[in-house]
Design an enzyme around this catalytic site. Structure first.
Site, mmCIF file in Angstrom:
data_model
loop_
_atom_site.group_PDB
_atom_site.id
_atom_site.type_symbol
_atom_site.label_atom_id
_atom_site.label_comp_id
_atom_site.label_asym_id
_atom_site.label_seq_id
_atom_site.Cartn_x
_atom_site.Cartn_y
_atom_site.Cartn_z
ATOM 1 N N ALA A 63 0.929 -1.036 0.051
ATOM 2 C CA ALA A 63 0.042 0.000 -0.147
ATOM 3 C C ALA A 63 0.633 0.875 -0.118
ATOM 4 O O ALA A 63 0.829 2.125 -0.988
ATOM 5 C CB ALA A 63 -0.849 -0.029 0.828
ATOM 6 N N GLU A 64 2.105 1.434 1.013
ATOM 7 C CA GLU A 64 2.650 2.634 0.898
ATOM 8 C C GLU A 64 3.770 2.458 -0.082
ATOM 9 O O GLU A 64 3.652 3.554 -1.201
ATOM 10 C CB GLU A 64 4.160 2.109 1.917
ATOM 11 N N TYR A 65 3.906 1.522 -1.183
ATOM 12 C CA TYR A 65 4.409 1.427 -2.659
ATOM 13 C C TYR A 65 3.707 2.274 -3.208
ATOM 14 O O TYR A 65 3.635 3.151 -4.093
ATOM 15 C CB TYR A 65 5.184 0.186 -2.654
ATOM 16 N N SER A 85 18.346 -9.965 -43.509
ATOM 17 C CA SER A 85 18.801 -10.945 -42.702
ATOM 18 C C SER A 85 20.203 -10.761 -44.079
ATOM 19 O O SER A 85 21.312 -10.467 -44.414
ATOM 20 C CB SER A 85 17.939 -12.196 -44.245
ATOM 21 N N LEU A 86 21.464 -12.490 -44.153
ATOM 22 C CA LEU A 86 22.190 -12.912 -44.749
ATOM 23 C C LEU A 86 22.214 -14.309 -45.558
ATOM 24 O O LEU A 86 21.336 -14.888 -45.402
ATOM 25 C CB LEU A 86 23.475 -13.088 -42.564
ATOM 26 N N GLU A 111 31.871 -14.306 -36.113
ATOM 27 C CA GLU A 111 31.146 -14.238 -34.434
ATOM 28 C C GLU A 111 29.852 -15.705 -34.720
ATOM 29 O O GLU A 111 30.219 -15.784 -35.842
ATOM 30 C CB GLU A 111 30.313 -12.856 -34.749
ATOM 31 N N LYS A 131 26.813 -17.232 -34.973
ATOM 32 C CA LYS A 131 25.629 -16.921 -35.201
ATOM 33 C C LYS A 131 24.523 -17.552 -34.521
ATOM 34 O O LYS A 131 24.463 -18.465 -34.263
ATOM 35 C CB LYS A 131 25.287 -17.692 -36.333
HETATM 36 S S1 IVH Z 1 24.101 -9.618 -38.596
HETATM 37 C C1 IVH Z 1 23.400 -6.914 -41.626
HETATM 38 N N1 IVH Z 1 25.654 -11.569 -36.990
HETATM 39 O O1 IVH Z 1 20.928 -14.185 -38.285
HETATM 40 C C2 IVH Z 1 23.977 -7.719 -41.343
HETATM 41 N N2 IVH Z 1 23.224 -11.877 -37.559
HETATM 42 O O2 IVH Z 1 20.686 -14.170 -41.338
HETATM 43 C C3 IVH Z 1 22.712 -8.344 -40.404
HETATM 44 N N3 IVH Z 1 22.450 -13.630 -36.257
HETATM 45 O O3 IVH Z 1 18.720 -11.555 -38.524
HETATM 46 C C4 IVH Z 1 22.896 -9.609 -39.475
HETATM 47 N N4 IVH Z 1 24.304 -13.995 -34.621
HETATM 48 O O4 IVH Z 1 18.850 -12.629 -36.669
HETATM 49 C C5 IVH Z 1 24.401 -10.766 -37.167
HETATM 50 N N5 IVH Z 1 26.615 -12.689 -34.911
HETATM 51 C C6 IVH Z 1 26.008 -12.055 -35.804
HETATM 52 C C7 IVH Z 1 24.072 -13.156 -35.457
HETATM 53 C C8 IVH Z 1 23.677 -12.964 -36.545
HETATM 54 C C9 IVH Z 1 23.334 -14.724 -35.674
HETATM 55 C C10 IVH Z 1 21.402 -13.684 -36.955
HETATM 56 C C11 IVH Z 1 20.287 -12.041 -36.547
HETATM 57 C C12 IVH Z 1 19.971 -11.904 -38.564
HETATM 58 C C13 IVH Z 1 19.934 -13.700 -39.212
HETATM 59 C C14 IVH Z 1 20.171 -13.324 -40.629
#
Ligand code: IVH
Length: 366
Positions: free
Chosen positions: A41-43, A89-90, A123, A125
């Site tokens: 109540a106080e919160y 996307s990639l 990196e 994924k």
């Molecule tokens: S870079 C322009 N780095 O993968 C570059 N994406 O298929 C943008 N993802 O939608 C993405 N780890 O959700 C990048 N180290 C990473 C990632 C990464 C996971 C996912 C991200 C993206 C999808 C692309």
């Protein structure tokens, strides 16, 4: 308590500051230590006064106010956010040959001589959901899902509950005017399993994998549920920014780390494609021992001036590619099928398998 009427802006500001401080202290005791320091109540009375002050003096309601944080009234549905810079996307590569082709295309596009090395940033994924976090003057002001890449959902309140998402950048006062950090929201395997245990006890929905659990948790309309779900964030890219803080990919990630973000420790600068392929093998070997799921390795041209020149083809950058891991498969024999009865009476069939190793994990039940 005083009436708002007749309160000067100056007094309101002073009172707001003291009150916000007091509420933050109570919040920390309640949420972090599980030791409430005031009655509910106080919160509530303190919070109501804060809301009343902000209603009368809207300039006091900035993003750091406790009214903007968790526990605030749940939003009804999510608003839309148009991305200032599209979220792409990639392209995928499935073997080392396709990675060498990728490098070949880059060399031709940039017109590089044979003596010139192309360094890549490798990196993991992360198998989660990408998000865009917008910071203005160092403060987290808006967070959005990727959506269709052009327009996502406003999940600002939910993102405030992500464990390693800084609400304020650590900058010593030199915060950029605008900086959108992008990365992946994910759930660790152990947190996923614990969540499913709790869900089962409650007779609630069981999630298929950590990615689904992270997605389901982010999509909660009640941000306090999201906050209880142990979501985490790895920063790896950016959107709209007033200034890029380095001239290489790895340099920007160092800045992210200094600002208080988690960046993946397995990420590595590779001076050429052969080193990048080696990095892929090393990360693949480590895959099964990681605390979270990854589904491949992403390679990015490290020099940002080259990234700029390479640009995009349709919805993917020319300067990055994802080398997906092959799907993990194994065969074994079902030795028995048991029916488990949950606390709520839910029946779950469990296959007892002859133990088999998949990606470094021994599987004996399904
Ligand atoms: S870079 C322009 N780095 O993968 C570059 N994406 O298929 C943008 N993802 O939608 C993405 N780890 O959700 C990048 N180290 C990473 C990632 C990464 C996971 C996912 C991200 C993206 C999808 C692309």
């Amino acid at each position: 308590m005083k009436e708002i009427d007749g309160l000067s802006a100056e007094d309101a500001k002073a009172e707001h500051k003291a009150l916000a401080e007091e509420i933050r202290t109570h919040d920390a005791a309640y949420y972090q230590k599980d030791e409430p320091t005031v009655s509910d109540a106080e919160y509530d009375a303190l919070r109501n006064r804060l809301v009343a002050l902000e209603a009368a003096f809207p300039e006091l309601a900035d993003e750091t106010s406790p009214t903007q944080k968790l526990g605030a009234a749940p939003a009804r549905g999510f608003g839309k956010v148009r991305h200032k810079v599209p979220m792409l996307s990639l392209d995928n590569a499935f073997n080392s040959e396709e990675l060498r082709d990728f490098e070949g295309r880059i060399r031709r596009f940039l017109g590089l001589g044979a003596e010139e090395e192309v360094a890549f940033f490798a990196e993991p994924k992360i198998d989660g959901l990408s998000a865009n976090l917008r910071y203005e003057k160092g403060r987290f002001v808006q967070g959005a899902t990727r959506g269709d890449g052009q327009e996502g959902e406003d999940i600002t309140e939910n993102l405030k509950g992500v464990i390693d998402l800084p609400l304020e950048l650590k900058t010593n006062g030199e915060a950029p005017e605008v900086f959108e950090v992008r990365g992946e929201v994910y759930m660790r395997d152990e947190d996923f399993m614990e969540l499913n245990r709790q869900q089962e006890e409650k007779g609630a929905k069981i999630f298929a994998n950590p990615r689904n659990a992270a997605a389901g948790s982010l999509r909660q309309l009640d941000s306090s549920i999201t906050a209880s779900r142990k979501l985490r964030f790895f920063a790896y890219a950016w959107g709209e920014v007033t200034e890029v803080p380095a001239d290489i990919q790895s340099g920007v990630l160092e800045q992210f780390e200094a600002w208080g973000f988690s960046v993946n420790a397995l990420s590595k600068v590779c001076t050429n494609m052969e080193e990048a392929i080696e990095a892929y093998r090393r990360i693949e070997e480590l895959r099964a021992s990681l605390e979270y799921d990854i589904d491949g390795v992403v390679f990015k041209v490290n020099r940002l001036d080259w990234q700029q020149r390479l640009g995009f083809v349709s919805r993917s950058p020319r300067w990055a590619i994802a080398h997906k891991f092959p799907a993990e498969k194994a065969s074994t024999v079902i030795e028995d099928i048991e029916i488990q009865v949950g606390r709520t009476g839910a029946l779950t069939p469990v296959a007892r398998l002859h133990p088999v190793t998949v990606g470094g994990v021994v599987v004996s039940n399904a």
